[in-house]
Design an enzyme around this catalytic site. Structure first.
Site, mmCIF file in Angstrom:
data_model
loop_
_atom_site.group_PDB
_atom_site.id
_atom_site.type_symbol
_atom_site.label_atom_id
_atom_site.label_comp_id
_atom_site.label_asym_id
_atom_site.label_seq_id
_atom_site.Cartn_x
_atom_site.Cartn_y
_atom_site.Cartn_z
ATOM 1 N NE ARG A 245 -1.962 -10.276 -3.433
ATOM 2 C CZ ARG A 245 -1.594 -10.080 -4.680
ATOM 3 N NH1 ARG A 245 -0.620 -9.210 -4.951
ATOM 4 N NH2 ARG A 245 -2.178 -10.718 -5.669
ATOM 5 C CG HIS B 77 -10.307 8.289 -3.813
ATOM 6 N ND1 HIS B 77 -10.119 9.256 -4.789
ATOM 7 C CD2 HIS B 77 -10.629 7.158 -4.484
ATOM 8 C CE1 HIS B 77 -10.343 8.726 -5.981
ATOM 9 N NE2 HIS B 77 -10.660 7.455 -5.819
ATOM 10 C CD GLU C 286 -5.640 9.642 -4.566
ATOM 11 O OE1 GLU C 286 -6.557 10.470 -4.531
ATOM 12 O OE2 GLU C 286 -5.112 9.253 -5.604
#
Length: 240
Positions: free
Chosen positions: A57, A152, A171
């Site tokens: 980012r 996912h 996850e």
């Protein structure tokens, strides 16, 4: 000097502790210690993945004219949530069995501006050498019946502890702002109705999911027009 912890406990709490059998108290403390050792690598796994995403980012913010990552969130399942999942999965109640059977104890959510950004960030993250992809469920290409959309990914990352490295599953959910808004609303509704949501509200939720999907398509089209390019589509590099 550290303050005496006793004043932090109420008189009732102290009396209750004094009534507990010492052997039972010792077992409870041992379980707490074991659970802390069990859960700690998952916390560090979240830190590892969050750091990787934050680096991506910041790089986009500093070096590129467009940043595909809107924001990042994370969560660590509580002992109660893990217990509920153990029951649902009929899993043996041991830390070893839980570690093998439950792969979403640690979770990181990445919110992107557009659908193409979701796949772009997925590719950039999973291309890193120390990340191993265990499983992918593409609910964007194949939404759930209620309209839920998200990508996912279960990844495995190395966590370096004092007694050596361990591989920890995390996850990662990647979705657009519109998808995240819808999923957040759905979660609040299911919580309010304790899972027994009236049919008319379910129909409205499904319709709203379609509206959110149309919004994603329209906003991405506008984004491509503004940028003056083809808005390259990012296909998943592995079978899902």
């Amino acid at each position: 000097m550290e303050p005496d912890p006793a004043p932090l406990l109420s008189t009732r709490a102290i009396e209750a502790l004094q009534r507990i059998d010492p052997a039972t108290l010792s077992e409870v403390q041992a379980f707490r210690d074991d659970f802390a050792r069990f859960i700690m690598p998952y916390k560090f796994g979240i830190d590892e993945v969050s750091t990787k995403v934050s680096i991506l980012r910041e790089e986009f913010a500093e070096l590129h004219d467009y940043n595909p990552i809107e924001h990042i969130a994370s969560r660590l399942k509580s002992a109660e949530s893990i217990e509920q999942k153990v029951i649902r999965k009929n899993c043996e109640p041991s830390f070893e069995a839980i570690r093998d059977a439950i792969t979403d104890i640690a979770g990181v959510r990445i919110i992107c501006s557009f659908v193409s950004d979701v796949y772009r960030v997925f590719q950039l993250l999973t291309a890193q050498e120390d990340i191993n992809v265990l499983r992918v469920k593409d609910y964007i290409a194949h939404p759930k019946p209620n309209g839920y959309k998200s990508l996912h990914v279960i990844v495995e990352v190395p966590v370096f502890l004092s007694d050596g490295p361990v591989r920890v599953p995390v996850e990662v959910q990647l979705r657009t702002v519109a998808m995240d808004f819808w999923a957040s609303l759905e979660h609040k509704i299911y919580y309010k109705y304790e899972g027994e949501v009236p049919e008319e509200i379910l129909r409205d939720l499904t319709a709203a999911a379609g509206t959110a999907a149309q919004l994603d398509v329209k906003m991405e089209d506008i984004h491509r027009q503004v940028r003056g390019d083809g808005g390259s589509q990012y296909a998943l590099p592995i079978s899902v």
